[in-house]
Design a protein around this motif. Structure first.
Motif, PDB file in Angstrom:
ATOM      1  N   THR A 117      43.547  12.213  32.300  1.00 23.91           N
ATOM      2  CA  THR A 117      44.862  11.700  31.885  1.00 23.91           C
ATOM      3  C   THR A 117      45.792  12.857  31.511  1.00 23.91           C
ATOM      4  O   THR A 117      46.973  12.872  31.882  1.00 23.91           O
ATOM      5  N   THR A 118      45.250  13.818  30.788  1.00 18.05           N
ATOM      6  CA  THR A 118      46.047  14.996  30.412  1.00 18.05           C
ATOM      7  C   THR A 118      46.560  15.731  31.659  1.00 18.05           C
ATOM      8  O   THR A 118      47.719  16.151  31.708  1.00 18.05           O
TER       9      THR A 118
ATOM     10  N   SER B 165      42.418   2.647  27.055  1.00 16.21           N
ATOM     11  CA  SER B 165      42.514   3.330  25.760  1.00 16.21           C
ATOM     12  C   SER B 165      43.218   4.677  25.882  1.00 16.21           C
ATOM     13  O   SER B 165      43.715   5.210  24.891  1.00 16.21           O
ATOM     14  N   HIS B 166      43.275   5.209  27.088  1.00 13.58           N
ATOM     15  CA  HIS B 166      44.014   6.458  27.317  1.00 13.58           C
ATOM     16  C   HIS B 166      45.437   6.183  27.814  1.00 13.58           C
ATOM     17  O   HIS B 166      46.120   7.092  28.277  1.00 13.58           O
ATOM     18  N   GLY B 167      45.849   4.938  27.742  1.00 11.32           N
ATOM     19  CA  GLY B 167      47.222   4.593  28.090  1.00 11.32           C
ATOM     20  C   GLY B 167      47.450   4.417  29.576  1.00 11.32           C
ATOM     21  O   GLY B 167      48.599   4.321  30.028  1.00 11.32           O
TER      22      GLY B 167
ATOM     23  N   VAL C  78      38.586   1.886  41.196  1.00  9.50           N
ATOM     24  CA  VAL C  78      39.697   1.571  40.308  1.00  9.50           C
ATOM     25  C   VAL C  78      40.866   2.496  40.593  1.00  9.50           C
ATOM     26  O   VAL C  78      40.672   3.699  40.816  1.00  9.50           O
ATOM     27  N   LYS C  79      42.041   1.919  40.614  1.00 16.66           N
ATOM     28  CA  LYS C  79      43.288   2.693  40.718  1.00 16.66           C
ATOM     29  C   LYS C  79      44.084   2.427  39.440  1.00 16.66           C
ATOM     30  O   LYS C  79      44.295   1.263  39.072  1.00 16.66           O
ATOM     31  N   ALA C  80      44.489   3.495  38.769  1.00 15.74           N
ATOM     32  CA  ALA C  80      45.235   3.334  37.515  1.00 15.74           C
ATOM     33  C   ALA C  80      46.348   4.361  37.434  1.00 15.74           C
ATOM     34  O   ALA C  80      46.258   5.443  38.044  1.00 15.74           O
ATOM     35  N   ARG C  81      47.392   4.031  36.716  1.00 15.90           N
ATOM     36  CA  ARG C  81      48.590   4.886  36.657  1.00 15.90           C
ATOM     37  C   ARG C  81      48.865   5.330  35.222  1.00 15.90           C
ATOM     38  O   ARG C  81      48.721   4.560  34.288  1.00 15.90           O
ATOM     39  N   LYS C  82      49.249   6.624  35.100  1.00 16.09           N
ATOM     40  CA  LYS C  82      49.603   7.147  33.777  1.00 16.09           C
ATOM     41  C   LYS C  82      51.000   6.677  33.378  1.00 16.09           C
ATOM     42  O   LYS C  82      51.906   6.705  34.200  1.00 16.09           O
TER      43      LYS C  82
END
Lengths: 244, 244
Positions: free
Chosen positions: B130-131, B204-206, B240-244
């Motif tokens: 995420t960072t 939890s990491h947004g 899984v596909k996820a976006r910051k």
């Protein structure tokens, strides 16, 4: 056709007994998980889909909700709801979600406890729920877990010759659709959906996933209801919280 | 301690043979699913975690990515990557994700194919990823499916006396952590995580979940590789596909 197993007298007699027990899977596992996902209910308008005997609707009012619209298709369930959990802030309606007249943006929070897996068209249901939610509103629901509903054959726990549980049988996972179970009576109909299908349907309606729960019983709950121990081996329930 | 099974000569000999086959679970099922989740890669900076033999890194460049940083801990894998998929727009590094020096917001898209289940601390890994993602950047990954990794015992497909698959055995689902498999060699270590644990760690990491995939082989793929048929009965992979 909407299944109304809760108005089958034989089924209902057994189901009523089950729910009267002090410890059962609903009050020891599923309901605590569902309640843990609720927002601060103060002043919120809630729709509860498949409200059953109305305990959850009453719980919402006791925890600050402004009003609960509680729908169920079962005469038996609603008779109990009216006699045991009637409240001026709760309106009980004998109505299916399919037939319910949806007013757009009319609810802050829509809940459903172990009801959506009885309904055949998940995409349409989530679409209707999304329409009824106000922007930023929440949907919080529980269903039987895809792991638990997958196998077509009813034998899912596999036992050894001494009657010990060896493992849980999974099969037919990608074959979504109708499953016939025996649960007190024959021919109880449920719909198996995959995990990805459930999540992606919510996403396709523009809902944002906020939390997914596969409830784990704690030690104390297992002491009171030893059959909960098998929940450590495979989950019975899946809960999702999503925001419009 | 980081496991480096791909540098075990015996394991690698077998693995290399597997991946050389025209049709296998990677190229017939997992890779198409992973690629289907990719955004338009034009001009994007990509980090590929557990890049293996570098085919996916090369694919990203061929599909418009500006640059791929491709990391893996295996000498064997990187030797092949360098000899077969070297490209001026790809930097291969022999490095674990744990040891990789993260520059904040340095990647548009971070991918990982079947690598994260080898790493012990999922929360820390997703935090680091995420960072490294720029705001609005994407993480797209595949892991072995929680259904497939759950049971401690290695026997998961259950066969009848004629050798037919009866069902898949699930057990120990809520007991997250280390699993020892035999895959060509003994003692291959993987980490079982529940579905909710994977999703909730991302949240939890947004990160916002955009899609979840449990790949289903199509008829054509099954004709070419009949063993894919069992994927209809239980999924091997979760993407899984996820976006910051």
């Amino acid at each position: 056709m909407k299944q109304n197993i809760y108005d089958d007298p034989n089924f209902f007699k057994h189901y009523r007994q089950l729910r009267k027990t002090k410890y059962n899977f609903n009050n020891s596992l599923e309901q605590p998980a569902l309640k843990s996902l609720l927002p601060d209910l103060y002043n919120l308008k809630v729709l509860d889909i498949g409200c059953g005997m109305g305990e959850f609707a009453k719980y919402c009012i006791e925890n600050g909700a402004q009003h609960v619209t509680a729908i169920d298709i079962s005469t038996n369930m609603l008779l109990i709801a009216q006699s045991e959990h009637a409240h001026q802030k709760i309106d009980f309606y004998q109505q299916s979600l399919e037939d319910f007249k949806a007013t757009p943006s009319s609810f802050d929070c829509i809940t459903s406890s172990l009801a959506l897996h009885y309904m055949s068209d998940f995409h349409a249901m989530i679409g209707k729920i999304t329409t009824m939610l106000r922007p930023n509103g929440l949907i919080i629901f529980s269903v039987e877990h895809p792991i638990a509903t997958a196998r077509q054959e009813m034998e899912r726990w596999i036992y050894d010759i001494d009657g010990n549980r060896c493992h849980y049988a999974i099969d037919d996972y990608q074959d979504e659709g109708l499953r016939k179970h025996t649960w007190y009576v024959d021919g109880v109909i449920k719909y198996h959906r995959t995990l990805s299908s459930i999540i992606n349907t919510l996403l396709s309606h523009g809902l944002a996933i906020e939390k997914v729960v596969e409830p784990i019983p704690d030690k104390e709950a297992i002491e009171k209801l030893p059959s909960l121990e098998k929940e450590l081996r495979r989950p019975s329930f899946l809960l999702v919280k999503a925001r419009k």
